[in-house]
Design a protein around this motif. Structure first.
Motif, PDB file in Angstrom:
ATOM      1  N   LEU A 341       0.829  -1.209   0.000  1.00 16.92           N
ATOM      2  CA  LEU A 341       0.000   0.000   0.000  1.00 16.92           C
ATOM      3  C   LEU A 341       0.859   1.253   0.000  1.00 16.92           C
ATOM      4  CD1 LEU A 341      -2.776   1.405   0.281  1.00 16.92           C
ATOM      5  CD2 LEU A 341      -2.511   1.163   2.771  1.00 16.92           C
ATOM      6  N   MET A 342       1.858   1.294   0.884  1.00 17.76           N
ATOM      7  CA  MET A 342       2.683   2.496   1.004  1.00 17.76           C
ATOM      8  C   MET A 342       3.538   2.716  -0.247  1.00 17.76           C
ATOM      9  SD  MET A 342       1.676   3.525   3.906  1.00 17.76           S
ATOM     10  CE  MET A 342       2.811   4.851   4.249  1.00 17.76           C
ATOM     11  N   MET A 343       4.178   1.656  -0.732  1.00 22.67           N
ATOM     12  CA  MET A 343       5.011   1.792  -1.926  1.00 22.67           C
ATOM     13  C   MET A 343       4.159   2.105  -3.155  1.00 22.67           C
ATOM     14  SD  MET A 343       8.252   1.409  -1.239  1.00 22.67           S
ATOM     15  CE  MET A 343       9.022   0.879  -2.764  1.00 22.67           C
ATOM     16  N   GLY A 344       2.964   1.539  -3.206  1.00 18.52           N
ATOM     17  CA  GLY A 344       2.079   1.827  -4.319  1.00 18.52           C
ATOM     18  C   GLY A 344       1.656   3.281  -4.347  1.00 18.52           C
ATOM     19  N   ARG A 345       1.340   3.817  -3.182  1.00 20.15           N
ATOM     20  CA  ARG A 345       0.934   5.219  -3.112  1.00 20.15           C
ATOM     21  C   ARG A 345       2.096   6.131  -3.520  1.00 20.15           C
ATOM     22  NH1 ARG A 345      -3.469   5.074   0.710  1.00 20.15           N
ATOM     23  NH2 ARG A 345      -5.086   4.042  -0.522  1.00 20.15           N
ATOM     24  N   VAL A 346       3.294   5.839  -3.039  1.00 21.65           N
ATOM     25  CA  VAL A 346       4.462   6.643  -3.426  1.00 21.65           C
ATOM     26  C   VAL A 346       4.627   6.633  -4.947  1.00 21.65           C
ATOM     27  CG1 VAL A 346       6.983   6.786  -3.331  1.00 21.65           C
ATOM     28  CG2 VAL A 346       5.696   6.349  -1.241  1.00 21.65           C
ATOM     29  N   SER A 347       4.457   5.469  -5.543  1.00 20.50           N
ATOM     30  CA  SER A 347       4.649   5.351  -6.988  1.00 20.50           C
ATOM     31  C   SER A 347       3.576   6.103  -7.766  1.00 20.50           C
ATOM     32  CB  SER A 347       4.643   3.870  -7.396  1.00 20.50           C
ATOM     33  OG  SER A 347       5.743   3.191  -6.823  1.00 20.50           O
ATOM     34  N   LEU A 348       2.345   6.087  -7.291  1.00 18.27           N
ATOM     35  CA  LEU A 348       1.278   6.826  -7.976  1.00 18.27           C
ATOM     36  C   LEU A 348       1.506   8.328  -7.871  1.00 18.27           C
ATOM     37  CD1 LEU A 348      -1.928   4.761  -7.093  1.00 18.27           C
ATOM     38  CD2 LEU A 348      -0.526   4.677  -9.157  1.00 18.27           C
ATOM     39  N   TYR A 349       1.957   8.779  -6.706  1.00 17.52           N
ATOM     40  CA  TYR A 349       2.312  10.198  -6.569  1.00 17.52           C
ATOM     41  C   TYR A 349       3.433  10.551  -7.538  1.00 17.52           C
ATOM     42  CZ  TYR A 349      -0.318  10.227  -2.133  1.00 17.52           C
ATOM     43  OH  TYR A 349      -1.297  10.134  -1.171  1.00 17.52           O
ATOM     44  N   LYS A 350       4.419   9.655  -7.628  1.00 21.95           N
ATOM     45  CA  LYS A 350       5.561   9.890  -8.518  1.00 21.95           C
ATOM     46  C   LYS A 350       5.103  10.010  -9.965  1.00 21.95           C
ATOM     47  CE  LYS A 350       9.620   7.494 -10.350  1.00 21.95           C
ATOM     48  NZ  LYS A 350      10.485   6.283 -10.239  1.00 21.95           N
ATOM     49  N   LEU A 351       4.208   9.121 -10.397  1.00 26.52           N
ATOM     50  CA  LEU A 351       3.737   9.163 -11.775  1.00 26.52           C
ATOM     51  C   LEU A 351       3.101  10.507 -12.101  1.00 26.52           C
ATOM     52  CD1 LEU A 351       2.130   5.642 -12.361  1.00 26.52           C
ATOM     53  CD2 LEU A 351       4.283   6.497 -13.278  1.00 26.52           C
ATOM     54  N   ARG A 352       2.334  11.049 -11.153  1.00 26.04           N
ATOM     55  CA  ARG A 352       1.658  12.318 -11.401  1.00 26.04           C
ATOM     56  C   ARG A 352       2.666  13.464 -11.505  1.00 26.04           C
ATOM     57  NH1 ARG A 352      -2.374   9.860  -7.682  1.00 26.04           N
ATOM     58  NH2 ARG A 352      -4.396   9.778  -8.756  1.00 26.04           N
TER      59      ARG A 352
END
Length: 583
Positions: A341-352
């Motif tokens: 969950l945490m790594m996924g959220r970081v990655s989605l923020y990064k993509l944006r």
């Protein structure tokens, strides 16, 4: 920031100059070409320690990689432990790589308590043994999946402490071996068994993940996905217990959470990015899922989105897809799901953030509402990454985060903070930046050449904040990070000015300025060395050319080297020049 100012270095990226300073001229290639095989049975740990290391691997590494079928491999290790002198070479190479990455994933105190030996000693021992075992197995000539698995684990362990440019070349060996034995082609179309097909898929995608990440860090546009014409499908969403060696029909991919949750999330995030760059391209995922019928990307349903560019539609749909498909099912009481969950959220923020950067639009030219939203996303990216380092149950997974520092968020915030100088969100951003530097251990390396790439920008942003507060009759106390950067840069500035700005400077003055700078650097390193950080800053690898004593001056923090990825014009379209306001 991408290029230095010296005329003779004009064509050489600053980031590569920093790498040159951090690492010597010896490539330290870890395998002697034409090297002879050697007997390494005596280097195995005791039988009890073999099983202890295997359990560490199962807890800390296997949930993040899933490159082997754990039940089958466990039986092989138990059998091998009963007769170490008769182990097949591929299995022996894999066992030593398991020892190495298991130790790498542990904290110093845990290694000392469990094995009665310091971490540095065991790292050196198993690093050398892993190299020998891989040579014995003929890893560059072998067609055995187990040997390639061993090499991947070796790279994940040792690569964190190499010059990324050398590391990228060593990953290239793995990719060449993988394509030679056809891992990039999906095994189902060639009549391979469902079990073997799934093992090949899992290994290929983990190789592709690591290759792409280090390509980003070194600014390379050539990756396994951009050059191999791969058609390997994503692994199935199944547990190891659903896979059987001799079955003729593949298992049905589950719609529930399985052991593959973390791996599938990372793979989907990988293929949502352009193979030769860093810009999100969710259409790639859409096309891939057209050939993998178990999943689908939800279409856009918001009429309001029609006012946005089509790329924005796809990205927002994709982020919603990842949240719905994977993240919303994560149970934070289960460590691997919490980490997902945490790594996924970081990655989605990064993509944006990266998507905005690659649009080549100065931040000053976008609507205030969108600019505010992007700033908040960058703050949340760093906060989310930082939270990972403060959760005790996730300590065993921290080794994986060394390759995943949230640098797009750092760069965006540091640039924006030169103009956003007051307010609660400004304070929140600075708190996140400083906390993440602390917990990731980057604050201990402010004297590293890597910080030359962004330290001055950070100081300018803080100075702008101080000036803004003074206009309102207020003062702000600089955080520890700013204090340390000011001391280092003031000392370097003094030495530079005396060496280049005054022709009549005496040798004594030059010597004094150099001593002053050295003293400042030593003071900074001494003050930060004992700080209590979640990140185990002493988890550093011995130099690869000799594996002697641990040498702190050659330690490498991936949180620092990530700046090369950010400053790569190939990867991020010349980011710094494109999204900052024109001065």
């Amino acid at each position: 920031m991408l290029y230095g100012s010296e005329e003779d270095e004009h064509e050489r990226p600053t980031i590569h100059q920093a790498f040159d300073t951090m690492f010597d001229n010896n490539d330290g290639f870890p395998f002697m070409v034409g090297g002879s095989t050697s007997r390494i049975t005596h280097l195995h740990p005791s039988t009890i320690q073999i099983f202890q290391l295997w359990q560490v691997y199962l807890n800390n590494v296997n949930p993040l990689l899933k490159i082997g079928h754990a039940p089958t491999l466990q039986n092989q290790i138990v059998e091998a432990g009963a007769n170490l002198s008769h182990i097949g070479k591929p299995l022996e190479a894999l066992m030593f790589s398991i020892y190495l990455i298991a130790i790498s994933s542990m904290m110093n105190d845990g290694v000392q308590t469990t094995f009665g030996t310091s971490k540095s000693v065991l790292l050196a021992r198993y690093h050398e043994a892993s190299q020998s075992a891989l040579i014995n197995a003929g890893f560059m000539r072998s067609c055995d999946l187990m040997t390639l698995q061993a090499y991947l684990l070796y790279l994940l362990s040792a690569g964190r402490y190499m010059d990324p440019r050398s590391f990228f070349c060593l990953i290239g060996i793995a990719i060449r071996v993988a394509t030679r034995i056809g891992l990039h082609r999906d095994g189902a179309q060639f009549g391979l068994s469902p079990f073997e097909t799934e093992q090949r898929r899992r290994l290929w995608w983990q190789l592709a993940l690591l290759d792409k990440r280090i390509a980003e860090m070194t600014g390379s546009a050539i990756t396994a996905l951009s050059s191999s014409r791969a058609d390997c499908r994503l692994p199935l969403n199944v547990n190891d217990t659903d896979l059987y060696k001799h079955t003729k029909e593949p298992p049905i991919s589950s719609s529930c959470v399985t052991e593959m949750l973390f791996c599938l999330t990372r793979i989907e995030l990988l293929v949502a990015v352009a193979p030769s760059g860093a810009r999100p391209e969710p259409s790639i995922v859409r096309n891939m899922h057209n050939s993998n019928s178990d999943t689908s990307v939800p279409p856009s349903t918001s009429a309001e989105r029609s006012k946005k560019p089509s790329s924005f539609h796809a990205l927002e749909d994709y982020c919603a897809y990842i949240e719905t498909k994977y993240l919303k099912h994560c149970d934070t009481k289960i460590p691997i799901q919490h980490f997902t969950l945490m790594m996924g959220r970081v990655s989605l923020y990064k993509l944006r953030v990266v998507d905005f950067i690659c649009r080549r639009i100065p931040a000053s030219e976008i609507p205030d509402k969108e600019r505010e939203a992007l700033f908040l996303i960058a703050v949340q990216m760093i906060e989310c990454d930082d939270e990972i380092y403060t959760i005790e149950s996730l300590r065993g997974f921290l080794w994986y985060t060394h390759y995943q520092a949230p640098m797009p968020g750092f760069i965006f915030l540091i640039s924006e903070l030169r103009h956003r100088t007051t307010g609660s969100l400004c304070e929140r951003a600075w708190k996140a930046i400083c906390s993440n530097h602390h917990n990731r251990g980057m604050i201990r390396k402010v004297t590293s050449p890597m910080h030359a790439a962004f330290g001055q920008a950070m100081l300018k942003a803080w100075n702008a904040r101080e000036q803004a507060e003074l206009k309102h009759g207020k003062t702000v106390e600089p955080p520890e990070l700013i204090h340390l950067l000011r001391r280092v840069y003031s000392s370097k500035g003094m030495a530079s000015q005396q060496q280049t700005g005054f022709t009549e400077t005496s040798e004594a003055q030059l010597e004094n300025s150099s001593l002053s700078m050295s003293t400042a650097v030593a003071d900074v390193e001494r003050e930060t060395a004992s700080s209590d950080m979640m990140f185990d800053g002493s988890m550093m690898f011995p130099p690869l050319d000799g594996m002697g004593e641990m040498d702190g001056s050659r330690m490498m923090e991936y949180g620092e080297t990530d700046w090369s990825y950010i400053m790569s014009s190939e990867a991020l379209c010349g980011l710094f020049d494109n999204f900052t306001e024109k001065q």
